[in-house]
Write a protein that holds these residues in place. Sequence first.
Motif, short mmCIF file in Angstrom:
data_model
loop_
_atom_site.label_atom_id
_atom_site.label_comp_id
_atom_site.label_asym_id
_atom_site.label_seq_id
_atom_site.Cartn_x
_atom_site.Cartn_y
_atom_site.Cartn_z
N LEU A 48 0.78 -0.97 0.07
CA LEU A 48 -0.03 -0.13 0.16
C LEU A 48 0.85 1.19 0.08
O LEU A 48 1.75 1.37 0.89
CB LEU A 48 -0.90 0.10 1.13
N PHE A 49 0.83 2.22 -0.98
CA PHE A 49 1.43 3.31 -0.99
C PHE A 49 0.84 4.25 -0.04
O PHE A 49 -0.32 4.50 0.33
CB PHE A 49 1.37 4.13 -2.46
N GLY A 50 1.92 4.87 0.91
CA GLY A 50 1.57 5.61 2.08
C GLY A 50 0.88 6.99 1.59
O GLY A 50 0.07 7.27 2.34
N GLY A 51 0.95 7.43 0.26
CA GLY A 51 0.28 8.58 0.02
C GLY A 51 -1.40 8.41 -0.06
O GLY A 51 -2.04 9.24 0.00
N SER A 52 -1.53 7.20 -0.66
CA SER A 52 -2.87 6.42 -0.59
C SER A 52 -3.75 6.32 0.57
O SER A 52 -4.89 7.20 1.00
CB SER A 52 -3.21 5.15 -1.40
N LEU A 53 -2.90 5.89 1.44
CA LEU A 53 -3.14 5.80 2.87
C LEU A 53 -3.51 7.11 3.45
O LEU A 53 -4.59 7.54 4.13
CB LEU A 53 -2.55 4.76 3.79
N LEU A 54 -2.64 8.00 3.38
CA LEU A 54 -2.81 9.35 3.96
C LEU A 54 -3.96 10.10 3.35
O LEU A 54 -4.67 10.70 4.14
CB LEU A 54 -1.73 10.24 3.93
N ARG A 55 -4.35 9.91 2.10
CA ARG A 55 -5.63 10.52 1.56
C ARG A 55 -6.67 10.01 2.18
O ARG A 55 -7.57 10.85 2.37
CB ARG A 55 -5.25 10.23 0.01
#
Length: 132
Positions: free
Chosen positions: A20-27
Amino acid sequence: MNFYTRKWVKPEDLNAHGTLFGGSLLRWIDEEAAIYSIIQLGTNRCVTKYMSEINFINSARQGDIVELGIKAVHFGRTSLTLTCEVRNKITQKSILTIDKIVFVSVDEKGQPAPHGRTKITYTDERLREDEA
């Protein structure tokens, strides 16, 4: 902490390592925290002000179901402070924690505005936590 939202990790959410891409999770977190803040403050005029250190603990892979847990921990005059944990729904392993996310209620000019709230509002009795 109650877990309000679940997300299914899909191919478009992955980084070059297949996790999981951290940016996706943070979004996802920012969006869910905004929705939670809107409900708690009773206004859609609130903005993300601050996120403390983000602690990535475990990875998530394609097909995993992740749960986002958000809880109000402090009501300021114009702000709301939240805490967040994300975990794997099946394994219950923690994926990420954020100790402090601050949202600020703003007026029509974007300036901080008092919100008048002092405690958590539960919109669903199933999600009420024991007040011990």
